[in-house]
Write a protein that holds these residues in place. Structure first.
Motif, PDB file in Angstrom:
ATOM      1  N   ASN A  63       0.819  -1.219   0.000  1.00 40.34           N
ATOM      2  CA  ASN A  63       0.000   0.000   0.000  1.00 40.34           C
ATOM      3  C   ASN A  63       0.854   1.270   0.000  1.00 40.34           C
ATOM      4  O   ASN A  63       0.454   2.287  -0.558  1.00 40.34           O
ATOM      5  CB  ASN A  63      -0.948   0.015   1.187  1.00 40.34           C
ATOM      6  CG  ASN A  63      -2.073  -0.989   1.040  1.00 40.34           C
ATOM      7  OD1 ASN A  63      -2.404  -1.406  -0.066  1.00 40.34           O
ATOM      8  ND2 ASN A  63      -2.645  -1.397   2.151  1.00 40.34           N
ATOM      9  N   GLU A  64       2.013   1.207   0.627  1.00 38.42           N
ATOM     10  CA  GLU A  64       2.903   2.369   0.670  1.00 38.42           C
ATOM     11  C   GLU A  64       3.707   2.537  -0.611  1.00 38.42           C
ATOM     12  O   GLU A  64       4.236   3.602  -0.876  1.00 38.42           O
ATOM     13  CB  GLU A  64       3.858   2.265   1.857  1.00 38.42           C
ATOM     14  CG  GLU A  64       3.171   2.418   3.184  1.00 38.42           C
ATOM     15  CD  GLU A  64       4.119   2.204   4.346  1.00 38.42           C
ATOM     16  OE1 GLU A  64       5.320   1.951   4.115  1.00 38.42           O
ATOM     17  OE2 GLU A  64       3.656   2.298   5.488  1.00 38.42           O
ATOM     18  N   SER A  65       3.768   1.508  -1.397  1.00 43.60           N
ATOM     19  CA  SER A  65       4.543   1.551  -2.631  1.00 43.60           C
ATOM     20  C   SER A  65       3.861   2.455  -3.652  1.00 43.60           C
ATOM     21  O   SER A  65       2.640   2.491  -3.761  1.00 43.60           O
ATOM     22  CB  SER A  65       4.680   0.142  -3.192  1.00 43.60           C
ATOM     23  OG  SER A  65       5.276   0.194  -4.452  1.00 43.60           O
ATOM     24  N   ASN A  66       4.651   3.170  -4.429  1.00 40.51           N
ATOM     25  CA  ASN A  66       4.059   4.028  -5.461  1.00 40.51           C
ATOM     26  C   ASN A  66       4.090   3.357  -6.836  1.00 40.51           C
ATOM     27  O   ASN A  66       3.866   4.008  -7.842  1.00 40.51           O
ATOM     28  CB  ASN A  66       4.788   5.378  -5.510  1.00 40.51           C
ATOM     29  CG  ASN A  66       6.267   5.232  -5.779  1.00 40.51           C
ATOM     30  OD1 ASN A  66       6.756   4.129  -5.938  1.00 40.51           O
ATOM     31  ND2 ASN A  66       6.971   6.345  -5.814  1.00 40.51           N
ATOM     32  N   LEU A  67       4.374   2.071  -6.862  1.00 42.45           N
ATOM     33  CA  LEU A  67       4.376   1.347  -8.124  1.00 42.45           C
ATOM     34  C   LEU A  67       2.935   1.115  -8.594  1.00 42.45           C
ATOM     35  O   LEU A  67       2.042   0.863  -7.796  1.00 42.45           O
ATOM     36  CB  LEU A  67       5.078  -0.001  -7.966  1.00 42.45           C
ATOM     37  CG  LEU A  67       6.569   0.061  -7.656  1.00 42.45           C
ATOM     38  CD1 LEU A  67       7.099  -1.345  -7.426  1.00 42.45           C
ATOM     39  CD2 LEU A  67       7.314   0.739  -8.775  1.00 42.45           C
ATOM     40  N   ASP A  68       2.744   1.189  -9.879  1.00 46.68           N
ATOM     41  CA  ASP A  68       1.421   0.989 -10.475  1.00 46.68           C
ATOM     42  C   ASP A  68       1.479  -0.248 -11.363  1.00 46.68           C
ATOM     43  O   ASP A  68       2.221  -0.284 -12.342  1.00 46.68           O
ATOM     44  CB  ASP A  68       1.024   2.223 -11.286  1.00 46.68           C
ATOM     45  CG  ASP A  68      -0.393   2.145 -11.812  1.00 46.68           C
ATOM     46  OD1 ASP A  68      -1.119   1.187 -11.474  1.00 46.68           O
ATOM     47  OD2 ASP A  68      -0.778   3.063 -12.553  1.00 46.68           O
ATOM     48  N   LYS A  71       1.262  -0.181 -15.279  1.00 52.83           N
ATOM     49  CA  LYS A  71       2.416   0.148 -16.131  1.00 52.83           C
ATOM     50  C   LYS A  71       3.145  -1.118 -16.593  1.00 52.83           C
ATOM     51  O   LYS A  71       3.792  -1.130 -17.623  1.00 52.83           O
ATOM     52  CB  LYS A  71       3.405   1.017 -15.353  1.00 52.83           C
ATOM     53  CG  LYS A  71       2.877   2.383 -15.056  1.00 52.83           C
ATOM     54  CD  LYS A  71       3.910   3.193 -14.287  1.00 52.83           C
ATOM     55  CE  LYS A  71       3.360   4.550 -13.926  1.00 52.83           C
ATOM     56  NZ  LYS A  71       4.312   5.315 -13.109  1.00 52.83           N
TER      57      LYS A  71
END
Length: 74
Positions: A63-68, A71
């Motif tokens: 949840n803290e990761s900014n990976l999408d 992509k």
């Protein structure tokens, strides 16, 4: 009217040099103790933060990761 040549009377004059020196030493000791306690508190907070980070679940990390994922989707 006071003459300008008169010396100012200070707390040191009222208390005497021995008592004044003791009070200054006590003040320095208290300031050093306060500084030590503050440093210990900062170290404790850093350690608590490190432990919280260490004990995070996979979901919290995700949840803290900014990976999408979109992509990387083909």
């Amino acid at each position: 009217m006071k003459h300008q040549s008169e010396e100012k009377i200070t707390l040191k004059d009222y208390l005497g040099t021995d008592l004044y020196a003791k009070l200054r030493a006590k003040k320095s000791a208290l300031e050093a103790e306060e500084k030590r306690k503050k440093a210990e508190e900062e170290a404790r907070k850093r350690e608590e933060q490190r432990q919280r980070e260490k004990n995070k679940t996979f979901e919290e990390l995700l949840n803290e990761s900014n990976l999408d994922w979109r992509k990387f989707k083909e």
